[in-house]
Design an enzyme around this catalytic site. Structure first.
Site, PDB file in Angstrom:
ATOM      1  N   GLY A 131       6.123   7.333   9.717  1.00 27.96           N
ATOM      2  CA  GLY A 131       6.379   8.083  10.947  1.00 27.96           C
ATOM      3  C   GLY A 131       6.373   7.179  12.175  1.00 27.96           C
ATOM      4  O   GLY A 131       5.781   6.096  12.175  1.00 27.96           O
TER       5      GLY A 131
ATOM      6  N   THR B 244       2.821   6.517  13.626  1.00 24.50           N
ATOM      7  CA  THR B 244       2.106   5.474  12.874  1.00 24.50           C
ATOM      8  C   THR B 244       2.741   4.116  13.143  1.00 24.50           C
ATOM      9  O   THR B 244       2.030   3.112  13.267  1.00 24.50           O
ATOM     10  CB  THR B 244       2.155   5.757  11.353  1.00 24.50           C
TER      11      THR B 244
ATOM     12  N   GLU C 175      11.092  15.484  14.855  1.00 18.35           N
ATOM     13  CA  GLU C 175      11.305  15.355  13.412  1.00 18.35           C
ATOM     14  C   GLU C 175      10.374  16.337  12.695  1.00 18.35           C
ATOM     15  O   GLU C 175       9.155  16.284  12.857  1.00 18.35           O
ATOM     16  CB  GLU C 175      10.995  13.922  12.955  1.00 18.35           C
TER      17      GLU C 175
ATOM     18  N   CYS D  87      13.923  10.714   5.967  1.00 20.61           N
ATOM     19  CA  CYS D  87      14.005  10.200   7.340  1.00 20.61           C
ATOM     20  C   CYS D  87      15.411  10.348   7.907  1.00 20.61           C
ATOM     21  O   CYS D  87      15.597  10.547   9.092  1.00 20.61           O
ATOM     22  CB  CYS D  87      13.579   8.743   7.363  1.00 20.61           C
TER      23      CYS D  87
ATOM     24  N   LYS E 297       0.834  -1.203   0.000  1.00 20.59           N
ATOM     25  CA  LYS E 297       0.000   0.000   0.000  1.00 20.59           C
ATOM     26  C   LYS E 297       0.866   1.251   0.000  1.00 20.59           C
ATOM     27  O   LYS E 297       1.533   1.554   0.977  1.00 20.59           O
ATOM     28  CB  LYS E 297      -0.915   0.044   1.229  1.00 20.59           C
TER      29      LYS E 297
ATOM     30  N   GLU F  74      10.570   0.911   9.738  1.00 17.69           N
ATOM     31  CA  GLU F  74      11.577   1.925   9.365  1.00 17.69           C
ATOM     32  C   GLU F  74      10.946   3.270   9.649  1.00 17.69           C
ATOM     33  O   GLU F  74      10.040   3.695   8.921  1.00 17.69           O
ATOM     34  CB  GLU F  74      11.922   1.818   7.877  1.00 17.69           C
TER      35      GLU F  74
HETATM   36  P1  NAD Z   1       2.983   8.171   7.774  1.00 18.29           P
HETATM   37  O1  NAD Z   1       3.378   7.379   8.958  1.00 18.29           O
HETATM   38  O2  NAD Z   1       1.975   9.230   7.946  1.00 18.29           O
HETATM   39  O3  NAD Z   1       2.418   7.226   6.619  1.00 18.29           O
HETATM   40  C1  NAD Z   1       3.158   6.161   6.088  1.00 18.29           C
HETATM   41  C2  NAD Z   1       2.207   5.137   5.522  1.00 18.29           C
HETATM   42  O4  NAD Z   1       1.415   4.610   6.579  1.00 18.29           O
HETATM   43  C3  NAD Z   1       1.221   5.672   4.487  1.00 18.29           C
HETATM   44  O5  NAD Z   1       1.046   4.713   3.474  1.00 18.29           O
HETATM   45  C4  NAD Z   1      -0.053   5.828   5.283  1.00 18.29           C
HETATM   46  O6  NAD Z   1      -1.223   5.721   4.493  1.00 18.29           O
HETATM   47  C5  NAD Z   1       0.054   4.659   6.238  1.00 18.29           C
HETATM   48  N1  NAD Z   1      -0.695   4.797   7.480  1.00 18.29           N
HETATM   49  C6  NAD Z   1      -1.014   5.930   8.153  1.00 18.29           C
HETATM   50  N2  NAD Z   1      -1.723   5.624   9.273  1.00 18.29           N
HETATM   51  C7  NAD Z   1      -1.849   4.273   9.311  1.00 18.29           C
HETATM   52  C8  NAD Z   1      -2.446   3.355  10.228  1.00 18.29           C
HETATM   53  N3  NAD Z   1      -3.057   3.762  11.335  1.00 18.29           N
HETATM   54  N4  NAD Z   1      -2.358   2.042   9.947  1.00 18.29           N
HETATM   55  C9  NAD Z   1      -1.717   1.601   8.849  1.00 18.29           C
HETATM   56  N5  NAD Z   1      -1.144   2.418   7.940  1.00 18.29           N
HETATM   57  C10 NAD Z   1      -1.184   3.747   8.182  1.00 18.29           C
HETATM   58  O7  NAD Z   1       4.337   8.717   7.180  1.00 18.29           O
HETATM   59  P2  NAD Z   1       4.512   9.695   5.948  1.00 18.29           P
HETATM   60  O8  NAD Z   1       4.040  11.040   6.389  1.00 18.29           O
HETATM   61  O9  NAD Z   1       3.942   9.095   4.721  1.00 18.29           O
HETATM   62  O10 NAD Z   1       6.098   9.670   5.782  1.00 18.29           O
HETATM   63  C11 NAD Z   1       6.914  10.408   6.593  1.00 18.29           C
HETATM   64  C12 NAD Z   1       7.540   9.592   7.683  1.00 18.29           C
HETATM   65  O11 NAD Z   1       8.163   8.435   7.150  1.00 18.29           O
HETATM   66  C13 NAD Z   1       8.619  10.332   8.407  1.00 18.29           C
HETATM   67  O12 NAD Z   1       8.476  10.188   9.790  1.00 18.29           O
HETATM   68  C14 NAD Z   1       9.903   9.655   7.941  1.00 18.29           C
HETATM   69  O13 NAD Z   1      10.963   9.759   8.829  1.00 18.29           O
HETATM   70  C15 NAD Z   1       9.452   8.272   7.733  1.00 18.29           C
HETATM   71  N6  NAD Z   1      10.336   7.552   6.805  1.00 18.29           N
HETATM   72  C16 NAD Z   1      11.219   6.645   7.315  1.00 18.29           C
HETATM   73  C17 NAD Z   1      12.110   5.976   6.474  1.00 18.29           C
HETATM   74  C18 NAD Z   1      13.101   4.976   7.018  1.00 18.29           C
HETATM   75  O14 NAD Z   1      13.660   4.235   6.223  1.00 18.29           O
HETATM   76  N7  NAD Z   1      13.362   4.916   8.310  1.00 18.29           N
HETATM   77  C19 NAD Z   1      12.080   6.232   5.105  1.00 18.29           C
HETATM   78  C20 NAD Z   1      11.161   7.161   4.619  1.00 18.29           C
HETATM   79  C21 NAD Z   1      10.289   7.809   5.486  1.00 18.29           C
END
Ligand code: NAD
Length: 498
Positions: free
Chosen positions: A238, A241, A394, A293, A184, A259
Site C-alpha cells: 500500500g 506503507t 483505493e 493494484c 518477507k 510498487e
Molecule cells: P501492506 O502495505 O499493508 O503490506 C505489504 C507488506 O508490507 C506486507 O508484507 C506487510 O507485512 C509489510 N508491512 C506493513 N507495514 C510495514 C512497515 N511499517 N514496515 C515494513 N513493512 C511493512 O499492503 P497489503 O495490504 O499487503 O497489499 C495491498 C496493497 O498492495 C495495495 O495497496 C495494492 O495496491 C498494493 N500492491 C501493489 C502492487 C504493484 O505492483 N504496484 C502489486 C500488488 C499489491
C-alpha cells in the site's frame, strides 16, 4: 478434503529459511494462517521478530561479503534460476492449491500465477548472462568502461494478493543480478513463499543467498527497511506503507523501489466493441476479487452508451460465481481477511452516503457455504462523481465505480485526476483515439482494448504515488545493479601536474 497440497504441506515442517537452514522464530512464536473462504486455521508459521530478521540480514550480508556467491558466474546463477523454474513447475498443482487455500483466489487464477512465477524465474535466468556495460575511449589516451555489479543485500517486502508471483518478481531479478535476498511475505499469506524456500534450497544456492522470513510488517518488515546492513529495499504494498518504508530506508540511504497502489481508470468510448468492453470492464474490476493494484476500479463511460453498458454488465454479474476457490466454476473467492472485508464494506457505506447509486452487490452472500468466510458480492456503483471518495481512494476489493463523461478531453481529465498513476485502460475502435488517449494518460501500465494482461518481458510500475522504479523486463534487473566506471590510462608518461 485431504488434497494434494494439504497432504504435502502437512508433512513438511513450515519453517523460515535463514542462512541455508530451516529454522523457527528464535523465541518460538507462531502465527495462525487462515483459509479466508472458511475462516479455518490451516497452518501455523514462525512469527519472526526483529531479532530473526537481523539474523537473516547477517546471513545475507555474510553470503554477499565473504561467501562463494560473489564469485559465481552469471551462467552458474542462470542455471540455479532455471532449476527454480523447473522446481515450481514440478510442484505447480500443490502450489496453486496452497495459494487458493491461503489467499482465497479461484484455482484457475492461482494456476495462472504459478505458471507466471516459473516463467519469471526462467526469464531472469536467461537475462542473467546478458548484463553488459559499455566501453568508451574519451579522452583519446584513456579507455573507459562500465561494469555492472550487484547492489548487495536486498530486503524484499511483498503483499498478500499475489503471494507466489510477487516473491518471483522480487527474487528472480535480484538473484540474476548477483544480489542476495531477505524476502518477507505478507503475514496473511506466507505459505507459498515457504514452499518456494524449499524449492530454492533444493536448487543448491549457497547458504544465506536467499532468506525467507515470515513475520508482521510493523516489526519484521520495519527492521528490514531500517537495517543499515541492507543495501536496497524493494517493496510492493500500500501507498501508506510505502511512505513508511521510504522514511525507514533513509537511515543508511539505501536504494528504494516501490510498487504501490492504484485507482485505475478504464475508459470506454462510444465507438468501442460493445461486448468486448462489457467483458473487459467486469474482468478489470473483479478479477482476483478486485484485490489487484492495477484493477480497473474506475469505469469511465461515454454518456451515449452508458445506460446500455451498465445494463449489459448487470446481466453478466450473476455469472461471477462466488465460493471457495477450489470449487469448480467459482469465479470469485473471499476477501483475504475479516479486517480487509470490513474495510471494503465501509466503502459500500461511504458510497451510499455520498449519493452514488448501488446497482448490485454491497452485501455478504447468503448461504451456509459462505458462513465462515470473508465473502462480499461483486458491487457496482453508478452515478459516481470524480470527487467522491469511492472514486478517489483505493478500495482493493470488488467495488466498481461508474463515472459518465461526454467528451474525450473530459474522460482524460477525469482519468488523470488522481494521486495514483499505476494503470489505465482504453476501449475504442479508433487506433488514433486509443494511442492519443494512452499518450495523455499518466500511468505506467496501459491497455488498449484489453485489460490486465502483463508480461515478464515488460516493465511494471507506476507514475506519481503509485511507486518508484520498475519491476520486470530489462528494467527489473536494473533495479538490482550498480554501475561502476573504470578508467584505464593508455599513456605511460607521468601526469607531471606538479
Ligand atoms: P501492506 O502495505 O499493508 O503490506 C505489504 C507488506 O508490507 C506486507 O508484507 C506487510 O507485512 C509489510 N508491512 C506493513 N507495514 C510495514 C512497515 N511499517 N514496515 C515494513 N513493512 C511493512 O499492503 P497489503 O495490504 O499487503 O497489499 C495491498 C496493497 O498492495 C495495495 O495497496 C495494492 O495496491 C498494493 N500492491 C501493489 C502492487 C504493484 O505492483 N504496484 C502489486 C500488488 C499489491
Amino acid at each position: 478434503m485431504k488434497t494434494l497440497a494439504a497432504k504435502k504441506t502437512a508433512a513438511k515442517a513450515r519453517l523460515m529459511l535463514i542462512g541455508g537452514e530451516f529454522v523457527p522464530a528464535a523465541d518460538g512464536a507462531l502465527r495462525d494462517v487462515i483459509d479466508p473462504a472458511t475462516g479455518a486455521v490451516i497452518a501455523r508459521v514462525p512469527e519472526a521478530s526483529r531479532a530473526d530478521v537481523r539474523r537473516a540480514v547477517d546471513a545475507a550480508r555474510a553470503a554477499f561479503d565473504s561467501g562463494p556467491w560473489r564469485s559465481t558466474t552469471a551462467l552458474e546463477r542462470a542455471k540455479l534460476l532455471f532449476k527454480v523454474a523447473d522446481g515450481i513447475r514440478a510442484e505447480a498443482a500443490a502450489l496453486a492449491e496452497l495459494e487458493v487455500r491461503n489467499m482465497g483466489k479461484p484455482l484457475a487464477e492461482a494456476e495462472y500465477d504459478v505458471a507466471d512465477a516459473a516463467n519469471c524465474f526462467e526469464f531472469y535466468a536467461g537475462l542473467a548472462t546478458k548484463v553488459h556495460g559499455e566501453t568508451m575511449s574519451v579522452p583519446a589516451n584513456s579507455l573507459s568502461f562500465v561494469v555492472r555489479e550487484p547492489v548487495g543485500v536486498a530486503g524484499q517486502i511483498i503483499p498478500w494478493n499475489y503471494p507466489l508471483l510477487m516473491a518471483a518478481w522480487k527474487l528472480a531479478p535480484a538473484l540474476a543480478a548477483g544480489c542476495v535476498c531477505v524476502l518477507k511475505p505478507s503475514e496473511l499469506t506466507p505459505l507459498t513463499a515457504l514452499e518456494l524456500a524449499h524449492i530454492i534450497h533444493a536448487a543448491g544456492f549457497p547458504p544465506g543467498v536467499v532468506n525467507i522470513v515470515t513475520g508482521p510488517g510493523a516489526g519484521a518488515g520495519q527492521e528490514l527497511a531500517e537495517s543499515p546492513k541492507v543495501d536496497k529495499v524493494a517493496f510492493t504494498g500500500g501507498t501508506v506503507t510505502g511512505r513508511k518504508i521510504a522514511i525507514a530506508a533513509t537511515g543508511n540511504l539505501k536504494k528504494v523501489t516501490l510498487e504501490l497502489g492504484g485507482k485505475n481508470p478504464n475508459i470506454v468510448f462510444a465507438d468501442a466493441d460493445f461486448e468486448a468492453a462489457v467483458d473487459g470492464a467486469l474482468f478489470a474490476a473483479f478479477a482476483n476479487q478486485g484485490e489487484v493494484c492495477s484493477a480497473g476500479s474506475r469505469l469511465l463511460v461515454d454518456k451515449r452508451i452508458h445506460k446500455a453498458l451498465v445494463e449489459a454488465m448487470l446481466k453478466k454479474v450473476p455469472r461471477i460465481k462466488l465460493g471457495h476457490g477450489m470449487t469448480p466454476g467459482v469465479k470469485m473467492g473471499p476477501l483475504v481477511s475479516a479486517a480487509h472485508r470490513d474495510k471494503v464494506e465501509e466503502y459500500v457505506r461511504i458510497g451510499k452516503a455520498e449519493g452514488a447509486k448501488l446497482l448490485c452487490g454491497g452485501r455478504r452472500p447468503a448461504g451456509k457455504e459462505f458462513a465462515g468466510g470473508f465473502f462480499l458480492e461483486p458491487t457496482i456503483f453508478d452515478g459516481v462523481s470524480p470527487a467522491m471518495r469511492i472514486a478517489r481512494e483505493e478500495i482493493f476489493g470488488p467495488i466498481l465505480s461508474v463515472i459518465e463523461f461526454e467528451t474525450e478531453e473530459e474522460a482524460l481529465r477525469i482519468a488523470n485526476d488522481t494521486d495514483y498513476g499505476l494503470a489505465a485502460g482504453v476501449w475504442t475502435s479508433s487506433i488514433t483515439r486509443g494511442l492519443r488517449a494512452v499518450r495523455a494518460l499518466r500511468a505506467g501500465i496501459t491497455w488498449i482494448n484489453t485489460y490486465h494482461p502483463t508480461f515478464n518481458e515488460m516493465p511494471w510500475g507506476g507514475y506519481k504515488q503509485s511507486g518508484n522504479g520498475r519491476e520486470l523486463g530489462l528494467y527489473g534487473i536494473e533495479a538490482y545493479l550498480e554501475t561502476k566506471q573504470v578508467n584505464v590510462n593508455l599513456d605511460e608518461a607521468p601526469l607531471a601536474w606538479y
